[in-house]
Design a protein around this motif. Sequence first.
Motif, PDB file in Angstrom:
ATOM      1  N   MET A  30     -14.572  -0.760  -7.587  1.00 23.82           N
ATOM      2  CA  MET A  30     -13.610  -0.327  -6.578  1.00 23.82           C
ATOM      3  C   MET A  30     -14.027  -0.761  -5.181  1.00 23.82           C
ATOM      4  O   MET A  30     -13.195  -1.205  -4.377  1.00 23.82           O
ATOM      5  N   ALA A  31     -15.310  -0.648  -4.894  1.00 23.20           N
ATOM      6  CA  ALA A  31     -15.803  -1.035  -3.568  1.00 23.20           C
ATOM      7  C   ALA A  31     -15.574  -2.523  -3.322  1.00 23.20           C
ATOM      8  O   ALA A  31     -15.161  -2.930  -2.225  1.00 23.20           O
ATOM      9  N   TYR A  63       0.311   4.902   1.108  1.00 21.16           N
ATOM     10  CA  TYR A  63      -0.546   5.873   1.772  1.00 21.16           C
ATOM     11  C   TYR A  63       0.308   6.989   2.363  1.00 21.16           C
ATOM     12  O   TYR A  63       0.574   6.986   3.557  1.00 21.16           O
ATOM     13  N   HIS A  99      -2.735   1.210  -4.319  1.00 22.52           N
ATOM     14  CA  HIS A  99      -2.249  -0.109  -3.952  1.00 22.52           C
ATOM     15  C   HIS A  99      -1.438  -0.673  -5.119  1.00 22.52           C
ATOM     16  O   HIS A  99      -1.853  -0.575  -6.275  1.00 22.52           O
ATOM     17  N   ARG A 152     -11.710  -3.368  -2.873  1.00 21.78           N
ATOM     18  CA  ARG A 152     -11.170  -3.030  -1.550  1.00 21.78           C
ATOM     19  C   ARG A 152     -11.276  -4.213  -0.587  1.00 21.78           C
ATOM     20  O   ARG A 152     -10.346  -4.502   0.172  1.00 21.78           O
ATOM     21  N   GLN A 153     -12.411  -4.902  -0.627  1.00 14.16           N
ATOM     22  CA  GLN A 153     -12.614  -6.026   0.280  1.00 14.16           C
ATOM     23  C   GLN A 153     -11.637  -7.164  -0.014  1.00 14.16           C
ATOM     24  O   GLN A 153     -11.020  -7.730   0.899  1.00 14.16           O
ATOM     25  N   ASP A 157       0.845  -1.194   0.000  1.00 12.83           N
ATOM     26  CA  ASP A 157       0.000   0.000   0.000  1.00 12.83           C
ATOM     27  C   ASP A 157       0.878   1.241   0.000  1.00 12.83           C
ATOM     28  O   ASP A 157       1.978   1.255   0.533  1.00 12.83           O
ATOM     29  N   CYS A 199      -8.306   8.763  -8.890  1.00 16.53           N
ATOM     30  CA  CYS A 199      -9.092   7.653  -8.338  1.00 16.53           C
ATOM     31  C   CYS A 199      -9.744   6.825  -9.444  1.00 16.53           C
ATOM     32  O   CYS A 199     -10.324   7.363 -10.381  1.00 16.53           O
ATOM     33  N   TRP A 229      -6.694   4.962  -5.501  1.00 18.78           N
ATOM     34  CA  TRP A 229      -7.886   5.184  -4.673  1.00 18.78           C
ATOM     35  C   TRP A 229      -8.249   6.658  -4.546  1.00 18.78           C
ATOM     36  O   TRP A 229      -9.431   7.001  -4.477  1.00 18.78           O
ATOM     37  N   GLY A 255      -8.065  -6.265   0.961  1.00 18.55           N
ATOM     38  CA  GLY A 255      -7.870  -6.361   2.399  1.00 18.55           C
ATOM     39  C   GLY A 255      -7.581  -7.787   2.838  1.00 18.55           C
ATOM     40  O   GLY A 255      -6.673  -8.033   3.645  1.00 18.55           O
TER      41      GLY A 255
END
Length: 285
Positions: free
Chosen positions: A123-124, A26, A85, A127-128, A24, A62, A45, A131
């Motif tokens: 995208m939603a 960030y 990411h 993300r899961q 990642d 994004c 993102w 993770g």
Amino acid sequence: MAGHLVLKKADFFASAAQPVAVADRYPQNIFAEHTHDFCELVLVWRGNGLHVLNDRPYRITCGDLFYIRAEDRHSYESVNGLVLHNIIYCPERLKLNVDWNDLLHSARAAGEDPRWRLSSHGMAQARQIIGQLEHESVKTDALSVCLTESLFLQLCILLRRHRYQSQDATGPDSSETLDLLMAALGKSLDSAFELAQFCQRHQVAERHLRQLFRQQTGMSISQYLRQLRICQAQDLLRHSELLIGDIATRCGFEDSNYFSVVFTKETGMTPRMWRQRYTLHLSNC
């Protein structure tokens, strides 16, 4: 190009058997040109930055998605709150009976934009999975290695299902207003873009859309479109023999003098200097 940085798999993977790792950023800072001895997926993102891939600049924000091969050269410049990411993987370590090359590297015509966009819905979901992938990829036991590859396959299928090219307004989940706006901007590099007409057509409040765009990208809509046009101009100046006035027209500038002013402000050099910079570089190689 000699002398660029090469990133090594030994520095990123939990073990010599692990096929996938998650890095990642960030945020993602400025990063000099480099290659790898592994491949990667880059998914943005939030924020924005200049991504230079194989000498071609792309203003990214994004939803942008890149498939990076080991031999590709790329760097990150002039970043602004850029969050992304990197899903890095070693093709030779993937064991599932899948046509990975077809899934990850669809055939593209020479010179075609290698950038994809991922829909808001995609995208939603991504993300899961990322993770879960991030959690499993740091483990070294056999079951975790197997699960990591399975999650990576899920992610690749998801990306393939929900991705669309930036100029395509008919991609999956294109009912999302931001997806539609990005597609419209991608098709407006050589012509005027009327935001009021777009908002009326899609029944969205202009003020709300401006706020949403800035929140997600860190730029105004006009700034983003100008950056897209400047990136295209940089590429044409470097790789074509078109007159500067013709390049200005192709990049949505009716006045070549105004184009030169904007280009100089954004890049720190005139269009002519930009072209000469690479002409001299090639002659000295």
